[in-house]
Design a protein around this motif. Structure first.
Motif, PDB file in Angstrom:
ATOM      1  N   LEU A  41       0.829  -1.190   0.019  1.00 24.33           N
ATOM      2  CA  LEU A  41      -0.064  -0.075  -0.113  1.00 24.33           C
ATOM      3  C   LEU A  41       0.668   1.196   0.129  1.00 24.33           C
ATOM      4  O   LEU A  41       0.653   2.347   0.554  1.00 24.33           O
ATOM      5  CB  LEU A  41      -0.925  -0.120   1.397  1.00 24.33           C
ATOM      6  N   LEU A  42       1.948   1.431  -0.522  1.00 25.81           N
ATOM      7  CA  LEU A  42       2.943   2.257  -0.434  1.00 25.81           C
ATOM      8  C   LEU A  42       2.417   3.684  -1.059  1.00 25.81           C
ATOM      9  O   LEU A  42       2.612   4.666  -0.415  1.00 25.81           O
ATOM     10  CB  LEU A  42       4.364   1.902  -1.348  1.00 25.81           C
ATOM     11  N   ALA A  65       6.176  -6.170   4.054  1.00 24.44           N
ATOM     12  CA  ALA A  65       5.289  -6.030   3.065  1.00 24.44           C
ATOM     13  C   ALA A  65       5.305  -4.889   2.251  1.00 24.44           C
ATOM     14  O   ALA A  65       4.933  -4.863   0.770  1.00 24.44           O
ATOM     15  CB  ALA A  65       3.693  -6.659   3.409  1.00 24.44           C
ATOM     16  N   ASN A  66       5.245  -3.491   2.732  1.00 21.27           N
ATOM     17  CA  ASN A  66       5.203  -2.259   2.061  1.00 21.27           C
ATOM     18  C   ASN A  66       6.719  -1.697   1.727  1.00 21.27           C
ATOM     19  O   ASN A  66       6.665  -0.614   0.935  1.00 21.27           O
ATOM     20  CB  ASN A  66       4.212  -1.432   2.872  1.00 21.27           C
ATOM     21  N   ASN A  67       7.623  -2.583   1.807  1.00 20.10           N
ATOM     22  CA  ASN A  67       8.897  -2.087   1.490  1.00 20.10           C
ATOM     23  C   ASN A  67       9.177  -0.603   2.290  1.00 20.10           C
ATOM     24  O   ASN A  67       9.849   0.137   1.503  1.00 20.10           O
ATOM     25  CB  ASN A  67       9.247  -2.137   0.069  1.00 20.10           C
ATOM     26  N   VAL A  92      11.208   2.957  -0.856  1.00 21.25           N
ATOM     27  CA  VAL A  92      10.085   2.501  -1.838  1.00 21.25           C
ATOM     28  C   VAL A  92      10.582   1.028  -2.505  1.00 21.25           C
ATOM     29  O   VAL A  92      11.622   0.599  -2.424  1.00 21.25           O
ATOM     30  CB  VAL A  92      10.126   3.435  -3.016  1.00 21.25           C
ATOM     31  N   PRO A  93       9.616   0.338  -2.961  1.00 25.40           N
ATOM     32  CA  PRO A  93       9.966  -0.931  -3.614  1.00 25.40           C
ATOM     33  C   PRO A  93      10.914  -0.902  -4.852  1.00 25.40           C
ATOM     34  O   PRO A  93      10.636   0.046  -5.671  1.00 25.40           O
ATOM     35  CB  PRO A  93       8.642  -1.571  -4.025  1.00 25.40           C
ATOM     36  N   GLY A  94      11.838  -1.747  -5.065  1.00 25.78           N
ATOM     37  CA  GLY A  94      12.566  -1.921  -6.164  1.00 25.78           C
ATOM     38  C   GLY A  94      13.994  -2.757  -6.229  1.00 25.78           C
ATOM     39  O   GLY A  94      14.171  -3.095  -4.837  1.00 25.78           O
ATOM     40  N   GLY A 113      16.839  -0.761  -7.150  1.00 28.28           N
ATOM     41  CA  GLY A 113      17.854   0.274  -7.387  1.00 28.28           C
ATOM     42  C   GLY A 113      18.342   0.664  -6.142  1.00 28.28           C
ATOM     43  O   GLY A 113      18.216   0.410  -4.991  1.00 28.28           O
ATOM     44  N   PRO A 114      19.417   1.622  -6.040  1.00 30.35           N
ATOM     45  CA  PRO A 114      19.777   2.197  -4.852  1.00 30.35           C
ATOM     46  C   PRO A 114      18.808   2.876  -3.980  1.00 30.35           C
ATOM     47  O   PRO A 114      17.859   3.685  -4.417  1.00 30.35           O
ATOM     48  CB  PRO A 114      20.778   3.186  -5.528  1.00 30.35           C
ATOM     49  N   GLY A 115      18.692   2.672  -2.760  1.00 27.13           N
ATOM     50  CA  GLY A 115      17.627   2.941  -1.830  1.00 27.13           C
ATOM     51  C   GLY A 115      16.254   2.360  -1.903  1.00 27.13           C
ATOM     52  O   GLY A 115      15.599   2.903  -1.252  1.00 27.13           O
ATOM     53  N   GLN A 116      16.077   1.454  -2.659  1.00 30.86           N
ATOM     54  CA  GLN A 116      14.788   0.539  -2.857  1.00 30.86           C
ATOM     55  C   GLN A 116      15.039  -0.776  -2.283  1.00 30.86           C
ATOM     56  O   GLN A 116      16.193  -1.202  -2.055  1.00 30.86           O
ATOM     57  CB  GLN A 116      14.653   0.500  -4.453  1.00 30.86           C
TER      58      GLN A 116
END
Length: 398
Positions: free
Chosen positions: A3-4, A252-254, A271-273, A275-278
């Motif tokens: 639910l980000l 679950a929401n990263n 944030v989900p992903g 990449g850097p910082g994800q």
């Protein structure tokens, strides 16, 4: 359910005093998928040895512990798949007693806790498979009381938290299953506040964090499975900073969320992903010195480093900044923001813990002549602000 977008939209509507006081900045990450030195396969947890800054990671599917420098440079590894002393089959939780230099590793595969020195030399082990006192069925998070060496272990399949002495001797347990106050459903992380000694337990089954005193008496709870900023969906990792704030991995929401000890949300980031910082399933968290936070990014097979910056405190005096009086004790009052403590120094004499912080007040003990009163507020990151007032005490003459 992730639910980000809804969470971040709600965060944008909140007062800046809630979520913008602290900032989180991604620095870098280390690790990649594999079995080589410095690589990971589903790492579960991380711990920091404060005196050296070295970082220890429970590399679960590689059945080992790896040690890195504070910057993420590989140093050494130990463990293995097996039952022998020194093996670490499916290591899940890791904690370090800075006072003794002991590293504690919980093993899902062996239902035990193994103890090592800082270089990975085996010291001892305790625990066995079962549901009785001192037995485990899925030991996960570990917390340590450095003053006496006591350990708290989250035993998630037994829905319990068990307490041991420094050598693994069983002391007590909290093990009521359910969703009520003080009950557990799949507890995975246990954290000790360095400020109060309170114990915080995160539960995947109840999507919440509970706070207990050191003896297991329930004190408070927060979190929810329902959408919103208080949601903590699958909170697999948690850690405390030097001021008693609690970081929780909302897996679950990263997201990573930081709460004060009463469950008030202070900060969220991620944030989900890939990449850097994800994040792709953040799990373990460890707080190092100077606002460094290490986060295990499980499905990205790496550890991320973040810098938490605290707001600078302020302090003001209400009223005049130069005062003439005949009183031996003169009342001062004022305000402070972003402060955990306000201290007052009159000449060379210092007074700590003045009444209140946000709205402080104090009676200055004065000598004859000029008194310089220094008022200092200290923030959670160690930064400070100072203001001064001169009080001239003139004695009444006959």
């Amino acid at each position: 359910m992730k639910l980000l977008p809804a969470l971040l939209a709600m965060a944008a509507l909140l007062s800046p005093s809630l979520l913008s006081a602290q900032t989180a900045t991604f620095l870098d990450s280390f690790g990649s998928s594999g079995a080589g030195d410095g690589q990971f396969s589903s790492p579960y947890s991380v711990a920091v040895h404060r005196p050296t800054g070295n970082v220890y990671v429970a590399d679960r599917n590689n059945d080992r512990v790896q040690r890195f420098s504070a910057a993420g440079v590989f140093q050494r590894k130990w463990g293995g798949f097996g039952l022998a002393n020194g093996d670490t089959r499916s290591p899940a939780g890791i904690a370090i007693n800075d006072a003794t230099g002991r590293v504690y590793v919980s093993e899902l595969g062996n239902n035990r806790v193994s103890i090592f020195d800082l270089d990975g030399t085996f010291v001892l082990k305790f625990g066995a498979t079962g549901s009785g006192d001192g037995q485990f069925n899925g030991p996960r998070g570990i917390a340590i009381n450095p003053s006496n060496g006591e350990l708290y272990v989250a035993d998630f399949n037994n829905n319990s938290v068990q307490r041991f002495d420094a050598l693994g001797g069983f002391l007590s347990r909290w093990d009521t299953t359910g969703a009520g106050d003080g009950q557990f459903s799949i507890p995975v992380s246990v954290v000790r506040s360095p400020v109060t000694g309170d114990i915080f337990v995160s539960e995947v089954g109840n999507d919440r964090v509970q706070r207990f005193d050191a003896n297991g008496t329930f004190e408070a709870k927060w979190g929810s499975a329902a959408p919103g900023l208080q949601q903590i969906a699958n909170p697999h990792g948690a850690a405390a900073d030097d001021f008693g704030n609690i970081y929780v991995a909302d897996s679950a929401n990263n997201l990573i969320k930081r709460f004060d000890p009463d469950g008030n949300l202070q900060l969220l980031f991620g944030v989900p992903g890939t990449g850097p910082g994800q994040f792709n399933a953040p799990f373990g968290i460890a707080v190092g010195a100077n606002g460094l936070v290490y986060i295990v990014d499980l499905d990205n097979h790496r550890v991320q480093r973040w810098q938490i910056t605290e707001p600078r405190p302020t302090v003001t005096i209400t009223g005049k900044t130069r005062i003439t009086t005949s009183r031996a004790r003169y009342p001062l009052r004022g305000t402070a923001t972003n402060a955990t403590e306000v201290s007052v120094k009159v000449g060379r004499k210092a007074y700590q813990n003045t009444e209140g912080v946000a709205n402080w007040k104090f009676k200055a003990a004065l000598k004859e002549g000029t008194n310089v009163v220094k008022i200092q507020s200290t923030g959670p990151g160690g930064t400070s602000a100072v203001t001064r007032v001169k009080i001239i005490r003139k004695l009444a003459r006959n």
